[in-house]
Design an enzyme around this catalytic site. Structure first.
Site, short mmCIF file in Angstrom:
data_model
loop_
_atom_site.label_atom_id
_atom_site.label_comp_id
_atom_site.label_asym_id
_atom_site.label_seq_id
_atom_site.Cartn_x
_atom_site.Cartn_y
_atom_site.Cartn_z
N SER A 191 -11.64 4.09 8.03
CA SER A 191 -11.98 4.04 9.45
C SER A 191 -12.76 5.29 9.85
O SER A 191 -12.43 6.40 9.44
CB SER A 191 -10.71 3.94 10.29
OG SER A 191 -10.02 2.75 10.05
N ASP A 198 0.82 -1.21 0.00
CA ASP A 198 0.00 0.00 0.00
C ASP A 198 0.86 1.26 0.00
O ASP A 198 1.89 1.33 0.68
CB ASP A 198 -0.90 -0.01 1.25
CG ASP A 198 -2.00 1.02 1.19
OD1 ASP A 198 -2.55 1.25 0.10
OD2 ASP A 198 -2.33 1.60 2.25
N HIS A 199 0.44 2.25 -0.76
CA HIS A 199 1.10 3.56 -0.81
C HIS A 199 2.60 3.46 -1.01
O HIS A 199 3.39 4.02 -0.24
CB HIS A 199 0.79 4.36 0.46
CG HIS A 199 -0.60 4.90 0.50
ND1 HIS A 199 -0.99 6.02 -0.21
CD2 HIS A 199 -1.69 4.47 1.16
CE1 HIS A 199 -2.27 6.25 0.01
NE2 HIS A 199 -2.72 5.32 0.83
N HIS A 255 -9.82 5.05 0.43
CA HIS A 255 -8.85 5.10 1.51
C HIS A 255 -9.43 5.94 2.64
O HIS A 255 -10.38 6.69 2.45
CB HIS A 255 -7.54 5.73 1.02
CG HIS A 255 -6.75 4.83 0.13
ND1 HIS A 255 -5.44 4.47 0.38
CD2 HIS A 255 -7.08 4.19 -1.03
CE1 HIS A 255 -5.01 3.66 -0.56
NE2 HIS A 255 -5.98 3.48 -1.45
N GLY A 256 -8.87 5.83 3.83
CA GLY A 256 -9.40 6.56 4.97
C GLY A 256 -10.75 6.03 5.39
O GLY A 256 -11.67 6.78 5.73
N THR A 309 -7.03 2.32 11.17
CA THR A 309 -6.91 3.14 12.38
C THR A 309 -7.76 2.64 13.53
O THR A 309 -7.28 2.49 14.66
CB THR A 309 -7.29 4.60 12.05
OG1 THR A 309 -6.40 5.09 11.05
CG2 THR A 309 -7.17 5.49 13.29
#
Length: 274
Positions: free
Chosen positions: A209, A83-84, A206-207, A231
Site C-alpha cells: 500500500s 499471512d505472517h 509486502h508493504g 492498509t
C-alpha cells in the site's frame, strides 16, 4: 475456484503480472475483494494474518469458513492464505483448517532457526497440498503497523535459503514497510533484480500500500509476482464513512464495502497491467 499459491503464481508468471493479496478480517472485506477480482476477471489471494488475533479483529477459526466459501464459489482462481504466521503451532492449525497457502515468518529469528522452522512447515504443507511462502530480511514494522528498522534481504543469503527450504515463494525486503508511509518509499530495484536472478521461485512484496504506480510496474518487471496490500483498502472503507450518520449499521457496512471494492479494483488493475 479454490487453488493454492503455487497455482496462482504460475498464472502470474505466465502473464508477467503480480497477483494482489488482501487481508479479510471480516465478511465485508472478503465480499469487496472477491467482487473486485470477479469484475476484472483476475485471480486473487485473500489472507488472514496471525496478528489480526493480537489486534482483536478476528481469530483464525472464525474467518476460515467464510474465506473458503468465497473462494470455492468464486468465478476466478482464489488462494486462501495464512499471512505472517510466526508460531509453528499456529501455522500447523492453519493447515489443518484448510488454508491452501501459509506464510511462515521467521525473519526475526537467527537464519539457522528460520531455515529449520521453514523446512518443517514445507514438510507439513506437502501433506495437504498447500504452498509455502517464507521471509528473509525484514520489512521493519509488523502487519499491525508501528515503527521498526528494516533489514534488507541479502541476495546470496536468499538464494541459499530458497534452495535449502524448498519454499514456493520468497518475501524479501528491498525498501517497503507495512502500514502507512511517512515518506515515499525508496525501493532498491537493483537488489530486487539480483535476488530474482539468484532464486528459482517468485518474489513477494509486502508493504504494497502507498507505493507509486510507476514503482509497482517496475517491481513487477523485475520479478515480483505477489503484492500484499491492505492498509489503503481499509483506509478507503473508513473514509467512506467519515462525516456520515447512519440509522442502521448495515448501511455503513455496505458503503464501506463499495469503497473498498473500488480501491481493490484500482490496485488489481495496476498489478495486472490492465
Amino acid at each position: 475456484m479454490l487453488v493454492n499459491l503455487k497455482t496462482i503464481l504460475e498464472i502470474a508468471e505466465k502473464k508477467k503480472i503480480a497477483v494482489g493479496a488482501f487481508n479479510t478480517p471480516n465478511v465485508t472485506s472478503a465480499r469487496a475483494i472477491i467482487k473486485a477480482a470477479e469484475e476484472l476477471g483476475q485471480p486473487v489471494i485473500i489472507m488472514h494474518a496471525q496478528v489480526h488475533e493480537e489486534m482483536g479483529l478476528c481469530c483464525m477459526e472464525e474467518v476460515i469458513p467464510f474465506m473458503l466459501l468465497f473462494a470455492k464459489r468464486a468465478t476466478v482462481p482464489v488462494c486462501v492464505h495464512l499471512d505472517h504466521g510466526t508460531d509453528l503451532d499456529y501455522v500447523k492449525r492453519g493447515l489443518a483448517l484448510g488454508f491452501t497457502s501459509v506464510m511462515y515468518d521467521g525473519s526475526a529469528l537467527p537464519e539457522e532457526e528460520n531455515t529449520s522452522n521453514t523446512k518443517q512447515v514445507v514438510a507439513l504443507a506437502k501433506e495437504t497440498g498447500a504452498s509455502v511462502e517464507a521471509e528473509i530480511g525484514s520489512m521493519g514494522a509488523g502487519e499491525g503497523g508501528g515503527e521498526g528498522s528494516s533489514i534488507y534481504t541479502d541476495p546470496v543469503v536468499a538464494a541459499a535459503f530458497v534452495a535449502e527450504t524448498g519454499i514456493d515463494a520468497l518475501a524479501c525486503a528491498f525498501g517497503t514497510a507495512h502500514g502507512f508511509y511517512k515518506a515515499a518509499p525508496k525501493l532498491d530495484f537493483e537488489r530486487l533484480s539480483e535476488i530474482e536472478r539468484r532464486i528459482a521461485v517468485p518474489i513477494v512484496m509486502h508493504g504494497g500500500s502507498g507505493v507509486s504506480e510507476a514503482d509497482y510496474r517496475e517491481v513487477i518487471n523485475r520479478g515480483v509476482r505477489k503484492i500484499n496490500y491492505y492498509t489503503y483498502m481499509a483506509k478507503a472503507g473508513a473514509e467512506a464513512l467519515s462525516n456520515k450518520s447512519y440509522a442502521q449499521f448495515h448501511d455503513a457496512l455496505l458503503d464501506a464495502e463499495k469503497a473498498m471494492c473500488a480501491n481493490v479494483k484500482q490496485a488489481i488493475t495496476v498489478f495486472s497491467n490492465l
